[in-house]
Design an enzyme around this catalytic site. Structure first.
Site, short mmCIF file in Angstrom:
data_model
loop_
_atom_site.label_atom_id
_atom_site.label_comp_id
_atom_site.label_asym_id
_atom_site.label_seq_id
_atom_site.Cartn_x
_atom_site.Cartn_y
_atom_site.Cartn_z
N PHE A 242 0.84 -1.21 0.00
CA PHE A 242 0.00 0.00 0.00
C PHE A 242 0.88 1.26 0.00
O PHE A 242 0.85 2.05 -0.96
CB PHE A 242 -0.94 -0.07 1.21
CG PHE A 242 -1.49 1.24 1.69
CD1 PHE A 242 -2.09 2.13 0.81
CD2 PHE A 242 -1.44 1.56 3.04
CE1 PHE A 242 -2.61 3.35 1.27
CE2 PHE A 242 -1.95 2.77 3.51
CZ PHE A 242 -2.53 3.66 2.61
N TYR B 13 4.85 -8.01 15.85
CA TYR B 13 4.98 -6.77 15.07
C TYR B 13 5.66 -5.68 15.92
O TYR B 13 6.66 -5.10 15.52
CB TYR B 13 3.60 -6.33 14.62
CG TYR B 13 3.58 -5.10 13.73
CD1 TYR B 13 4.01 -5.15 12.41
CD2 TYR B 13 3.11 -3.88 14.22
CE1 TYR B 13 3.97 -4.02 11.59
CE2 TYR B 13 3.06 -2.75 13.40
CZ TYR B 13 3.50 -2.83 12.10
OH TYR B 13 3.45 -1.70 11.29
P1 NAD Z 1 1.54 -3.58 3.22
O1 NAD Z 1 1.27 -4.90 3.83
O2 NAD Z 1 0.61 -3.09 2.16
O3 NAD Z 1 3.00 -3.53 2.59
C1 NAD Z 1 4.07 -4.30 3.07
C2 NAD Z 1 4.81 -4.85 1.86
O4 NAD Z 1 5.93 -5.63 2.33
C3 NAD Z 1 3.94 -5.79 1.03
O5 NAD Z 1 4.06 -5.46 -0.33
C4 NAD Z 1 4.50 -7.17 1.34
O6 NAD Z 1 4.31 -8.10 0.29
C5 NAD Z 1 5.96 -6.84 1.60
N1 NAD Z 1 6.64 -7.84 2.43
C6 NAD Z 1 6.20 -8.41 3.59
N2 NAD Z 1 7.12 -9.28 4.05
C7 NAD Z 1 8.16 -9.25 3.17
C8 NAD Z 1 9.40 -9.92 3.10
N3 NAD Z 1 9.78 -10.81 4.03
N4 NAD Z 1 10.23 -9.66 2.06
C9 NAD Z 1 9.86 -8.77 1.09
N5 NAD Z 1 8.69 -8.10 1.11
C10 NAD Z 1 7.86 -8.33 2.14
O7 NAD Z 1 1.63 -2.54 4.40
P2 NAD Z 1 1.79 -0.97 4.39
O8 NAD Z 1 0.65 -0.41 5.10
O9 NAD Z 1 2.10 -0.49 3.03
O10 NAD Z 1 3.07 -0.80 5.32
C11 NAD Z 1 4.37 -0.54 4.80
C12 NAD Z 1 5.33 -0.31 5.96
O11 NAD Z 1 4.90 0.81 6.74
C13 NAD Z 1 5.44 -1.50 6.91
O12 NAD Z 1 6.79 -1.66 7.30
C14 NAD Z 1 4.59 -1.08 8.09
O13 NAD Z 1 5.04 -1.67 9.27
C15 NAD Z 1 4.81 0.43 8.10
N6 NAD Z 1 3.69 1.11 8.77
C16 NAD Z 1 2.46 1.18 8.16
C17 NAD Z 1 1.41 1.80 8.84
C18 NAD Z 1 0.04 1.93 8.22
O14 NAD Z 1 -0.85 2.48 8.85
N7 NAD Z 1 -0.19 1.46 7.01
C19 NAD Z 1 1.62 2.33 10.11
C20 NAD Z 1 2.86 2.20 10.69
C21 NAD Z 1 3.90 1.62 10.01
#
Ligand code: NAD
Ligand code: UDP
Length: 312
Positions: free
Chosen positions: A14, A146
């Site tokens: 995302f 997490y």
């Molecule tokens: P998301 O799940 O859409 O994206 C995470 C991506 O990482 C996915 O494309 C997934 O396929 C990939 N991924 C997962 N494990 C993997 C691995 N072992 N190797 C390679 N790729 C891998 O989530 P997001 O909301 O886009 O979050 C992105 C980052 O931002 C994350 O690190 C998340 O912890 C951080 N974050 C997001 C939020 C939020 O509200 N969306 C809040 C705090 C932190």
């Protein structure tokens, strides 16, 4: 003219897909590294025609070698349903993934930014949360894979910085929403919008009085870029979020109003360790990055609702 070559782990997710799009738009060369666990090729398919974009299928728990100027480390499932699906893999992704990316950054002397999270504050006693608050995190609960994984990643970033002088940046992202959220990841904004669009019951967990502060994805991307641009003396961590706080009941009412839905609220059990309140203090981001969010909930929800109308 190509400015920089940039690696985005989690680039098909995302947030990662919005980041890749923006970096390419700014004239950079971008490599997305993703194992597609929660990401989707659909999120980046429109970028594949761009000769300066590369999509690599790879798991960050396995070392990866490439020459880049900057690394944004986003790989990690972010929604409770997804990160609890394989909790051990979540810890490995955060911890081993951080070690692999920091090792790469050290070797090639790249600047590296960690997408950390407000979850490092756990169920906070300090409100709003400031970066100097150490948090209140359960180390053995269902959210720990997490929360503790992300805390350990922050530790690793700081230690690579202190011991090896790696040029690091840590941002703590608060709840972010917008187009391309995974429709089945169970996060509250996507759940409520999809339920409202289908006139289904809106699932309020607990009494709905718990709070979150929702940030539109475009604001986050701006904050990430500004953090990456800071000079090496500022490493963070810095909160990136929207300080307007809402209860889940208020969010549900807003979504019903904006969609004109006939949905009713239903109350479901509250998952364990669900934080009662969350709101960022963004004074540090304002002073160091000259950044603050510009998209408020009503406007961001409208854009997100339009996106979900096209896919549900
Ligand atoms: P998301 O799940 O859409 O994206 C995470 C991506 O990482 C996915 O494309 C997934 O396929 C990939 N991924 C997962 N494990 C993997 C691995 N072992 N190797 C390679 N790729 C891998 O989530 P997001 O909301 O886009 O979050 C992105 C980052 O931002 C994350 O690190 C998340 O912890 C951080 N974050 C997001 C939020 C939020 O509200 N969306 C809040 C705090 C932190
Ligand atoms: N939540 C809810 N109904 C849902 C999904 C989530 O009431 O259908 C609540 C959840 O219990 C939490 C808040 O909304 O209090 C935010 O949940 P989310 O999973 O989006 O993010 P996080 O808990 O990680 O902040």
């Amino acid at each position: 003219m190509i400015k920089k070559r940039i690696l985005v782990t989690g680039g098909a997710g995302f947030i990662g897909s919005h980041l890749c799009e923006r970096l390419l738009h700014d004239g950079n060369e971008v490599i997305s590294l993703d194992n597609y666990f929660t990401g989707d090729k659909q999120n980046i398919v429109y970028l594949l025609d761009n000769p300066y974009f590369e999509a690599v299928r790879h798991d960050v728990t396995i070392p990866y070698y490439v020459e880049v100027d900057e690394i944004y480390n986003l790989a990690c499932p972010a929604s409770p349903i997804h990160y609890q699906f394989d909790a051990i893999q979540t810890v490995k992704t955060s911890v081993i993934g951080a070690i692999n990316m920091l090792g790469l950054a050290k070797r090639i002397k790249a600047k590296i930014l960690q997408a950390s999270t407000s979850e490092v504050y756990g169920d906070p006693f300090v409100h709003p949360q400031t970066e100097d608050y150490w948090g209140n995190v359960n180390p053995i609960g269902i959210r720990s894979c997490y929360d503790e994984g992300k805390r350990c990643a922050e530790t690793l970033f700081m230690d690579y910085h202190r011991m090896n002088n790696v040029d690091i940046k840590i941002i703590r992202i608060f709840n972010t929403y917008g187009p391309r959220m995974h429709p089945h990841d169970g996060r509250v904004v996507s759940n409520f919008i999809i339920q409202a669009l289908k006139n289904e019951d809106i699932t309020i967990f607990g009494d709905g009085k718990q709070t979150r502060s929702f940030q539109y994805v475009g604001d986050l991307i701006e904050g990430m870029l500004k953090m990456m641009e800071t000079d090496s003396s500022f490493v963070g961590p810095v909160n990136i979020g929207n300080p307007h706080e809402f209860t889940m009941l208020e969010l549900a009412e807003k979504v019903i109003e904006l969609t004109g839905s006939k949905s009713k609220l239903v109350f479901c059990p509250l998952p364990s360790d669900d934080p009662k309140q969350r709101k960022p203090d963004i004074s540090l981001a304002k002073s160091k990055l000259h950044w603050e969010p510009t998209v408020q909930l009503q406007e961001g929800l409208k854009k997100t609702i339009d996106y979900f109308k096209g896919i549900v």
